[in-house]
Design a protein around this motif. Structure first.
Motif, PDB file in Angstrom:
ATOM      1  N   ASP A 190       0.800  -1.228   0.000  1.00  0.00           N
ATOM      2  CA  ASP A 190       0.000   0.000   0.000  1.00  0.00           C
ATOM      3  C   ASP A 190       0.833   1.278   0.000  1.00  0.00           C
ATOM      4  O   ASP A 190       0.265   2.377   0.076  1.00  0.00           O
ATOM      5  N   LEU A 191       2.144   1.152  -0.054  1.00  0.00           N
ATOM      6  CA  LEU A 191       2.979   2.347  -0.182  1.00  0.00           C
ATOM      7  C   LEU A 191       4.287   1.959  -0.839  1.00  0.00           C
ATOM      8  O   LEU A 191       4.722   0.803  -0.768  1.00  0.00           O
ATOM      9  N   LYS A 192       4.909   2.931  -1.489  1.00  0.00           N
ATOM     10  CA  LYS A 192       6.118   2.657  -2.263  1.00  0.00           C
ATOM     11  C   LYS A 192       7.288   2.285  -1.351  1.00  0.00           C
ATOM     12  O   LYS A 192       7.907   1.239  -1.528  1.00  0.00           O
ATOM     13  N   ASN A 193       7.576   3.144  -0.390  1.00  0.00           N
ATOM     14  CA  ASN A 193       8.768   2.940   0.441  1.00  0.00           C
ATOM     15  C   ASN A 193       8.397   2.403   1.817  1.00  0.00           C
ATOM     16  O   ASN A 193       8.550   3.070   2.830  1.00  0.00           O
ATOM     17  N   TRP A 194       7.919   1.175   1.873  1.00  0.00           N
ATOM     18  CA  TRP A 194       7.426   0.655   3.143  1.00  0.00           C
ATOM     19  C   TRP A 194       8.552   0.427   4.141  1.00  0.00           C
ATOM     20  O   TRP A 194       8.381   0.632   5.340  1.00  0.00           O
ATOM     21  N   ARG A 195       9.716   0.025   3.654  1.00  0.00           N
ATOM     22  CA  ARG A 195      10.820  -0.266   4.588  1.00  0.00           C
ATOM     23  C   ARG A 195      11.214   0.951   5.409  1.00  0.00           C
ATOM     24  O   ARG A 195      11.401   0.877   6.621  1.00  0.00           O
ATOM     25  N   SER A 196      11.314   2.094   4.740  1.00  0.00           N
ATOM     26  CA  SER A 196      11.802   3.303   5.426  1.00  0.00           C
ATOM     27  C   SER A 196      10.691   4.034   6.179  1.00  0.00           C
ATOM     28  O   SER A 196      10.951   5.035   6.844  1.00  0.00           O
ATOM     29  N   ASN A 197       9.455   3.547   6.075  1.00  0.00           N
ATOM     30  CA  ASN A 197       8.330   4.244   6.723  1.00  0.00           C
ATOM     31  C   ASN A 197       7.752   3.504   7.928  1.00  0.00           C
ATOM     32  O   ASN A 197       6.717   3.912   8.458  1.00  0.00           O
ATOM     33  N   GLN A 198       8.416   2.468   8.388  1.00  0.00           N
ATOM     34  CA  GLN A 198       7.848   1.635   9.450  1.00  0.00           C
ATOM     35  C   GLN A 198       7.763   2.353  10.796  1.00  0.00           C
ATOM     36  O   GLN A 198       7.020   1.924  11.678  1.00  0.00           O
ATOM     37  N   LYS A 199       8.492   3.458  10.935  1.00  0.00           N
ATOM     38  CA  LYS A 199       8.412   4.233  12.180  1.00  0.00           C
ATOM     39  C   LYS A 199       7.709   5.565  11.962  1.00  0.00           C
ATOM     40  O   LYS A 199       7.740   6.447  12.823  1.00  0.00           O
ATOM     41  N   ASN A 200       7.067   5.701  10.799  1.00  0.00           N
ATOM     42  CA  ASN A 200       6.382   6.952  10.475  1.00  0.00           C
ATOM     43  C   ASN A 200       4.871   6.800  10.588  1.00  0.00           C
ATOM     44  O   ASN A 200       4.314   5.738  10.287  1.00  0.00           O
ATOM     45  N   SER A 201       4.219   7.878  11.022  1.00  0.00           N
ATOM     46  CA  SER A 201       2.762   7.882  11.129  1.00  0.00           C
ATOM     47  C   SER A 201       2.136   7.501   9.793  1.00  0.00           C
ATOM     48  O   SER A 201       2.575   7.948   8.732  1.00  0.00           O
ATOM     49  N   GLY A 202       1.125   6.670   9.875  1.00  0.00           N
ATOM     50  CA  GLY A 202       0.468   6.173   8.674  1.00  0.00           C
ATOM     51  C   GLY A 202       0.862   4.751   8.339  1.00  0.00           C
ATOM     52  O   GLY A 202       0.142   4.052   7.616  1.00  0.00           O
TER      53      GLY A 202
END
Length: 271
Positions: free
Chosen positions: A165-177
């Motif tokens: 559901d998102l392009k950069n899932w690895r780098s967003n695991q600690k980001n809201s959403g």
């Protein structure tokens, strides 16, 4: 397309006045949904008066935030509802204009169309905690609703559920959403065998593996839109009986009246 299909659109406007200057009314007149759920209206009643109460012969019903230029949701419909509920009974978030439910009840059925706008936690820890409070309060509301009626909830949930559901899932695991707690909330809501779940992510039912074509939101930074570095934040969540009537979906990425793309799903029922 057969006239038996009910065309339901969801769109985060990022400001109805802004979206209007970018051609949203022309697009609505061209695509002609039966009903459009909008979020982030970012207007007060006086701003809507004489201008935005109707779009393409659809009457709007709203739940607006107390704070100016903030949040606000609406449903425009070609069919007169039997009832309109603004807010879901939680004072903190009802003040922010995040929920409007239109009921289309007949002696034979109880059916609702809902527009919802979940809080964003991206501005900092305080708003992330507010988002967690919202999720905690909203889940039992949805379960109570599911026990008593069929419904489709459209809206900007500010959560990407899965890695696809998102392009950069690895780098967003600690980001809201894309936090583990947010994703777990969605998983519970959509769990087919859990009494505390049972709702259906209608787009995923129709497109179980779509990735790049599934995104509905792009950051304004770093050429995210041009590179299609997106997130899927906009959903149709439905009770199983209504989800089973979904026939086709469309995400209108090329339309630019907002930082979100409209998502339309056609259902085989009529109001």
């Amino acid at each position: 397309m057969g006239s038996s299909l009910f065309k339901l659109t969801s769109l985060n406007l990022n400001g109805i006045r802004s979206a209007s200057t970018k051609g949203v009314e022309r697009w609505i007149a061209t695509t002609r949904p039966d009903c459009i759920c909008v979020q982030e209206v970012k207007a007060q009643a006086a701003d809507l008066a004489g201008r935005f109460e109707q779009l393409d012969e659809m009457r709007g019903h709203f739940h607006l935030a107390q704070k100016k230029g903030y949040s606000g949701v609406g449903v425009y419909t070609r069919h007169e509802p039997s009832d309109v509920l603004a807010g879901f009974g939680c004072e903190e978030f009802d003040a922010e204009g995040r929920y409007v439910e239109l009921r289309f009840d007949t002696p034979a059925r109880r059916l609702s169309i809902i527009s919802a706008y979940f809080p964003s936690g991206s501005s900092g820890e305080e708003r992330q905690q507010a988002k967690f409070r919202f999720l905690e309060r909203f889940h039992p509301h949805l379960m109570a609703l599911k026990a008593s009626r069929e419904f489709i909830l459209c809206g900007d949930l500010n959560i990407a559920h899965q890695q696809i559901d998102l392009k950069n899932w690895r780098s967003n695991q600690k980001n809201s959403g894309f936090l583990p707690e947010e994703r777990a909330w969605m998983t519970k809501l959509l769990h087919t065998e859990d009494a505390d779940g049972g709702l259906v992510d209608v787009y995923r039912q129709l497109q179980p593996t779509a990735t790049d074509t599934a995104y509905t939101w792009w950051s304004n930074r770093g050429q995210a839109y041009a590179k299609n570095v997106g997130w899927r934040l906009d959903y149709h969540l439905a009770t199983p009986a209504l989800a089973a009537l979904a026939r086709q979906e469309a995400i209108y990425k090329d339309e630019k009246f907002s930082d979100h793309a409209p998502i339309t799903i056609d259902y085989e029922f009529r109001l």
